[in-house]
Scaffold this motif. Structure first.
Motif, PDB file in Angstrom:
ATOM      1  N   ARG A 245       5.566  20.500  -8.587  1.00  0.00           N
ATOM      2  CA  ARG A 245       6.675  21.144  -7.831  1.00  0.00           C
ATOM      3  C   ARG A 245       8.118  21.150  -8.686  1.00  0.00           C
ATOM      4  O   ARG A 245       8.808  21.990  -8.271  1.00  0.00           O
ATOM      5  CB  ARG A 245       6.896  20.595  -6.465  1.00  0.00           C
ATOM      6  N   TYR A 246       8.077  20.126  -9.444  1.00  0.00           N
ATOM      7  CA  TYR A 246       9.525  19.918 -10.059  1.00  0.00           C
ATOM      8  C   TYR A 246       9.342  20.442 -11.550  1.00  0.00           C
ATOM      9  O   TYR A 246      10.064  20.164 -12.297  1.00  0.00           O
ATOM     10  CB  TYR A 246      10.063  18.512  -9.991  1.00  0.00           C
ATOM     11  N   GLY A 247       8.004  21.024 -11.922  1.00  0.00           N
ATOM     12  CA  GLY A 247       8.158  21.539 -13.208  1.00  0.00           C
ATOM     13  C   GLY A 247       8.082  20.425 -14.269  1.00  0.00           C
ATOM     14  O   GLY A 247       8.472  20.519 -15.283  1.00  0.00           O
ATOM     15  N   GLY A 248       7.531  19.306 -13.708  1.00  0.00           N
ATOM     16  CA  GLY A 248       7.157  18.133 -14.796  1.00  0.00           C
ATOM     17  C   GLY A 248       8.378  17.394 -14.922  1.00  0.00           C
ATOM     18  O   GLY A 248       8.146  16.379 -15.897  1.00  0.00           O
ATOM     19  N   LYS A 249       9.639  17.496 -14.384  1.00  0.00           N
ATOM     20  CA  LYS A 249      10.619  16.716 -14.735  1.00  0.00           C
ATOM     21  C   LYS A 249      11.179  16.236 -13.166  1.00  0.00           C
ATOM     22  O   LYS A 249      11.362  17.052 -12.338  1.00  0.00           O
ATOM     23  CB  LYS A 249      11.761  17.627 -15.307  1.00  0.00           C
ATOM     24  N   LYS A 250      11.563  15.186 -13.227  1.00  0.00           N
ATOM     25  CA  LYS A 250      12.428  14.217 -12.145  1.00  0.00           C
ATOM     26  C   LYS A 250      13.428  15.051 -11.874  1.00  0.00           C
ATOM     27  O   LYS A 250      14.121  15.565 -12.503  1.00  0.00           O
ATOM     28  CB  LYS A 250      12.531  13.000 -12.041  1.00  0.00           C
ATOM     29  N   LEU A 251      14.056  15.070 -10.446  1.00  0.00           N
ATOM     30  CA  LEU A 251      15.147  15.985 -10.191  1.00  0.00           C
ATOM     31  C   LEU A 251      16.510  15.116 -10.860  1.00  0.00           C
ATOM     32  O   LEU A 251      16.405  14.110 -11.263  1.00  0.00           O
ATOM     33  CB  LEU A 251      15.397  16.064  -8.692  1.00  0.00           C
ATOM     34  N   LYS A 252      17.372  15.981 -11.112  1.00  0.00           N
ATOM     35  CA  LYS A 252      18.594  15.423 -11.428  1.00  0.00           C
ATOM     36  C   LYS A 252      19.042  14.255 -10.441  1.00  0.00           C
ATOM     37  O   LYS A 252      19.231  14.609  -9.168  1.00  0.00           O
ATOM     38  CB  LYS A 252      19.788  16.388 -11.687  1.00  0.00           C
ATOM     39  N   TYR A 253      19.516  13.209 -10.612  1.00  0.00           N
ATOM     40  CA  TYR A 253      20.107  12.033  -9.947  1.00  0.00           C
ATOM     41  C   TYR A 253      18.849  11.524  -9.207  1.00  0.00           C
ATOM     42  O   TYR A 253      19.145  10.177  -8.673  1.00  0.00           O
ATOM     43  CB  TYR A 253      20.902  12.677  -8.771  1.00  0.00           C
ATOM     44  N   GLN A 254      17.561  11.611  -9.216  1.00  0.00           N
ATOM     45  CA  GLN A 254      16.671  11.026  -8.847  1.00  0.00           C
ATOM     46  C   GLN A 254      16.277   9.668  -9.588  1.00  0.00           C
ATOM     47  O   GLN A 254      16.185   9.775 -10.927  1.00  0.00           O
ATOM     48  CB  GLN A 254      15.167  11.733  -8.931  1.00  0.00           C
ATOM     49  N   ASP A 255      16.096   8.833  -8.838  1.00  0.00           N
ATOM     50  CA  ASP A 255      15.796   7.189  -9.639  1.00  0.00           C
ATOM     51  C   ASP A 255      14.439   7.347 -10.261  1.00  0.00           C
ATOM     52  O   ASP A 255      13.481   7.911  -9.848  1.00  0.00           O
ATOM     53  CB  ASP A 255      15.733   6.189  -8.573  1.00  0.00           C
ATOM     54  N   PRO A 256      14.662   7.197 -11.756  1.00  0.00           N
ATOM     55  CA  PRO A 256      13.191   7.278 -12.680  1.00  0.00           C
ATOM     56  C   PRO A 256      12.489   6.229 -12.502  1.00  0.00           C
ATOM     57  O   PRO A 256      11.137   6.187 -12.651  1.00  0.00           O
ATOM     58  CB  PRO A 256      13.800   7.355 -14.024  1.00  0.00           C
ATOM     59  N   GLY A 257      12.990   5.034 -11.946  1.00  0.00           N
ATOM     60  CA  GLY A 257      12.093   3.771 -11.769  1.00  0.00           C
ATOM     61  C   GLY A 257      11.058   3.812 -10.798  1.00  0.00           C
ATOM     62  O   GLY A 257      10.897   4.829  -9.901  1.00  0.00           O
ATOM     63  N   PRO A 258      10.111   2.957 -10.750  1.00  0.00           N
ATOM     64  CA  PRO A 258       9.151   2.984  -9.762  1.00  0.00           C
ATOM     65  C   PRO A 258       9.704   2.812  -8.459  1.00  0.00           C
ATOM     66  O   PRO A 258      10.897   1.919  -8.276  1.00  0.00           O
ATOM     67  CB  PRO A 258       8.196   1.807  -9.977  1.00  0.00           C
ATOM     68  N   TRP A 259       9.297   3.366  -7.389  1.00  0.00           N
ATOM     69  CA  TRP A 259      10.013   3.176  -5.907  1.00  0.00           C
ATOM     70  C   TRP A 259       9.665   2.160  -5.393  1.00  0.00           C
ATOM     71  O   TRP A 259       8.208   1.741  -5.537  1.00  0.00           O
ATOM     72  CB  TRP A 259       9.334   4.480  -5.203  1.00  0.00           C
ATOM     73  N   ALA A 260      10.486   1.277  -5.084  1.00  0.00           N
ATOM     74  CA  ALA A 260      10.092  -0.233  -4.606  1.00  0.00           C
ATOM     75  C   ALA A 260      10.897  -0.513  -3.307  1.00  0.00           C
ATOM     76  O   ALA A 260      12.066  -1.007  -3.479  1.00  0.00           O
ATOM     77  CB  ALA A 260      10.526  -1.089  -5.690  1.00  0.00           C
ATOM     78  N   PRO A 261      10.264  -0.186  -2.136  1.00  0.00           N
ATOM     79  CA  PRO A 261      11.063  -0.322  -1.047  1.00  0.00           C
ATOM     80  C   PRO A 261      11.179  -1.804  -0.803  1.00  0.00           C
ATOM     81  O   PRO A 261      10.625  -2.859  -1.132  1.00  0.00           O
ATOM     82  CB  PRO A 261      10.003   0.071   0.240  1.00  0.00           C
TER      83      PRO A 261
ATOM     84  N   ARG B 181       0.804  -1.327   0.072  1.00  0.00           N
ATOM     85  CA  ARG B 181       0.113  -0.002   0.032  1.00  0.00           C
ATOM     86  C   ARG B 181       0.860   1.396  -0.031  1.00  0.00           C
ATOM     87  O   ARG B 181       0.683   2.298  -0.711  1.00  0.00           O
ATOM     88  CB  ARG B 181      -0.913   0.092   1.368  1.00  0.00           C
ATOM     89  N   VAL B 182       1.963   1.265   0.626  1.00  0.00           N
ATOM     90  CA  VAL B 182       2.750   2.520   0.905  1.00  0.00           C
ATOM     91  C   VAL B 182       3.512   2.615  -0.537  1.00  0.00           C
ATOM     92  O   VAL B 182       3.477   3.731  -1.086  1.00  0.00           O
ATOM     93  CB  VAL B 182       3.959   2.291   2.046  1.00  0.00           C
ATOM     94  N   GLN B 183       3.846   1.600  -1.171  1.00  0.00           N
ATOM     95  CA  GLN B 183       4.444   1.470  -2.542  1.00  0.00           C
ATOM     96  C   GLN B 183       3.621   2.266  -3.432  1.00  0.00           C
ATOM     97  O   GLN B 183       3.990   3.109  -4.241  1.00  0.00           O
ATOM     98  CB  GLN B 183       4.710   0.149  -2.915  1.00  0.00           C
ATOM     99  N   GLU B 184       2.438   1.897  -3.510  1.00  0.00           N
ATOM    100  CA  GLU B 184       1.376   2.383  -4.555  1.00  0.00           C
ATOM    101  C   GLU B 184       1.266   3.923  -4.242  1.00  0.00           C
ATOM    102  O   GLU B 184       1.218   4.749  -5.096  1.00  0.00           O
ATOM    103  CB  GLU B 184       0.191   1.828  -4.345  1.00  0.00           C
TER     104      GLU B 184
END
Ligand SMILES: O=C(O)CCC(=O)C(=O)O
Ligand SMILES: [Fe+2]
Length: 448
Positions: free
Chosen positions: A233-249, A217-220
């Motif tokens: 907040r980021y103007g439509g673009k991920k931050l530099k160095y941010q992992d683009p993949g789905p967040w998977a704890p 549930r947290v992942q979703e």
């Protein structure tokens, strides 16, 4: 976004309130900000009174606050938290207040906190606007939250206090904790390969069935919030160095705070195994506590020369409060997402309270679960190891110049033996380079 990150010299309140009065948007915003600050400092005073006293003092926030402090009877507040504040939006002066149905701004708004003061936020819209976090209240179905809480209260009977500094070298750990990972092999790796400030983690467990179920549930929710953050907040673009993949704890760090005095000091979570720009999902259960955040004030505000950089410089206690603090109130069953701009640019803490309101299930205790992604690319088998044998630690250089130029933060690996009792640090130091997505480049994967 830049205004938020690179705003170097905040005017003092006196500078902001120099008595000029106009119909400009700036003047309106300034009044709005002042009212918000005053409301935070004097939560029991209604807005009309605040405005009257502020006007009587020509817009001087400090003088207004002093008058209010002197004139108003103090109300006892055993919980140590402000009694009322619905939303900062109620202080907005039309037309500068955002319409709820309007698309949120792509830029970050001005930092509302200020030196020496704590701004208390409760409302999810305020929190996402003024901090690098978003909050979801009543996150789990109530029964599920209580079941997880009961299970973790039971688990926490055998938690221990960390005797080493876990997430950064300014953390004190007057609370208990344990690390949960997904599988037995990961548990063995955590015990034998991962090093936290020179020590091995001894209390590593596998995720309980409830922790595992809630993880989904947290992942979703976190993935949804990440996309929303990028959009708004980021103007439509991920931050530099941010992992683009789905967040998977793949791990959950569980803290237990037993009573109002247990806390965690100011720190940023260590990047060594999470990589740059990590996102963390933090679920709170049991008693409500204040989670405080404050922006890291770069140490190079008056220094444009990159060559003499001291990468180990830390804002330290004297710089720490320059931008003030924001207290986010975390009630039972709330999910706080710490976004990708959090760890490198802000510090956080759970402050001691004078008292807590007992929770029907947890009594005086608060359980906090931070779901985290340990990235394969940052497994200690592949990250730099210094000659003295202690795996190097990944840190961010706290300087604003590169951020201002849109280059993203700068990172480095360094020896952490200096934090290990009885060990002298060697002088190992290496700049860390990443591709756009935060994958390490420039080292071979072989330890040296
Ligand atoms: O208890 C919390 O809300 C935060 C805990 C924390 O900062 C941590 O575990 O690193
Ligand atoms: Fe933390």
């Amino acid at each position: 976004m830049d205004a938020f990150v690179t705003r170097r010299k905040r005017k003092t309140s006196t500078e902001e309130s120099d008595g000029r009065c106009s119909n400009s948007k700036d003047a309106e915003e300034s009044t709005e900000v002042k009212l918000a600050i005053l409301a935070s400092l004097h939560p029991t005073v209604d807005q009309d009174t605040l405005l009257d006293v502020l006007t009587a003092h020509d817009g001087d926030v400090d003088a207004t606050s002093q008058t209010l402090r002197a004139k108003l009877p103090k109300k006892p507040n055993p919980g140590g938290t402000p009694a009322v504040q619905v939303s900062l939006r109620s202080f907005a002066v039309a037309p500068s207040s955002p319409r709820l149905d309007a698309p949120p701004p792509a830029k970050r708004t001005k930092l509302l906190s200020r030196k020496g003061a704590t701004l208390h936020l409760y409302d999810p819209v305020d929190i996402s606007e003024h901090t690098p976090c978003t909050i979801i209240h009543n996150f789990l179905p109530p029964d599920e939250a209580d079941t997880l809480l009961r299970e973790l209260l039971d688990e926490s009977k055998t938690f221990t206090k960390a005797t080493f500094k876990l997430f950064d070298n300014v953390v004190s750990s007057p609370h208990t904790s344990a690390l949960y990972v997904s599988s037995q092999p990961e548990l063995q790796e955590q015990k034998h390969e991962y090093v936290y400030n020179g020590s091995r983690m001894t209390d590593v467990r596998t995720l309980t069935p409830h922790l595992e179920r809630v993880k989904e549930r947290v992942q979703e929710a976190v993935n949804r919030e990440i996309q929303e953050r990028i959009r708004t907040r980021y103007g439509g673009k991920k931050l530099k160095y941010q992992d683009p993949g789905p967040w998977a704890p793949n791990a959950a760090f569980v803290n237990c705070y037993d009573g109002p005095q247990e806390n965690v000091g100011w720190h940023s979570d260590q990047l060594t195994y999470l990589g740059p720009r990590p996102v963390i999902g933090s679920l709170s259960l049991g008693v409500t506590r204040e989670f405080r955040v404050r922006r890291i004030v770069p140490s190079d505000d008056n220094d444009d020369d990159d060559d003499d950089e001291d990468p180990n410089s830390d804002p330290g206690p004297d710089r720490g409060d320059l931008a003030g603090q924001i207290a986010i109130h975390l009630p039972h069953n709330s999910l706080l997402v710490m976004h990708a701009d959090m760890q490198e640019e802000w510090k956080h803490s759970v402050s001691p309270a004078r008292a807590v309101d007992p929770h029907p299930v947890a009594g005086r205790r608060r359980i906090n679960i931070t779901y985290r992604c340990y990235r394969e690319a940052f497994h200690p088998r592949g990250t730099p190891r210094c000659p003295c044998g202690v795996p190097a630690v990944l840190r961010v250089a706290n300087r604003s110049k590169r951020k201002k130029e849109g280059e993203g933060p700068r990172y480095f690996w360094m020896c952490h033996a200096g934090n290990v009792p009885g060990k002298e640090a060697c002088r190992f130091f290496r700049w860390a380079e990443f591709d756009e997505d935060g994958n390490p480049v420039g080292w071979t994967g072989e330890n040296e």
